[in-house]
Design an enzyme around this catalytic site. Structure first.
Site, mmCIF file in Angstrom:
data_model
loop_
_atom_site.group_PDB
_atom_site.id
_atom_site.type_symbol
_atom_site.label_atom_id
_atom_site.label_comp_id
_atom_site.label_asym_id
_atom_site.label_seq_id
_atom_site.Cartn_x
_atom_site.Cartn_y
_atom_site.Cartn_z
ATOM 1 N NE ARG A 186 -2.053 -1.300 3.531
ATOM 2 C CZ ARG A 186 -2.362 -0.938 4.764
ATOM 3 N NH1 ARG A 186 -3.490 -0.324 5.034
ATOM 4 N NH2 ARG A 186 -1.557 -1.206 5.763
ATOM 5 C CG ASN A 210 -3.709 -4.434 3.684
ATOM 6 O OD1 ASN A 210 -3.247 -4.403 2.547
ATOM 7 N ND2 ASN A 210 -2.937 -4.386 4.755
#
Length: 93
Positions: A21, A40
């Protein structure tokens, strides 16, 4: 006429716990002109939502698919739609 789009991508593979990320956000900021987030998911995938110029979203999608990412990407599924707005920059969620 605006060529802004919304790209939502679901990235499969070993993409959680490897900085994926963070690198996605850094790449989006480097490309520029993109807002959205990387998140996520409970099933092990990462969801990436990016809004901005079409060519910028395509560059981010291409990067997600290159394999030049942290972890291991086994596949990316994406959908395209019109931007909804409301994002302040590109966030990690």
């Amino acid at each position: 006429m605006s060529d802004d789009v919304r790209m939502t991508a679901w990235v499969r593979g070993r993409v959680q716990g490897v900085g994926f990320r963070w690198f996605t956000r850094a790449n989006a900021l480097e490309i520029g002109g993109l807002t959205g987030f990387a998140l996520n998911l409970d099933d092990g995938r990462v969801q990436v939502v990016a809004e901005g110029p079409s060519d910028h979203c395509h560059r981010l999608l291409d990067w997600l698919r290159t394999g030049d990412t942290p972890g291991r990407v086994d596949g990316v599924t994406e959908i395209w739609s019109t931007p909804r707005g409301g994002y302040d920059g590109f966030a990690i969620r």
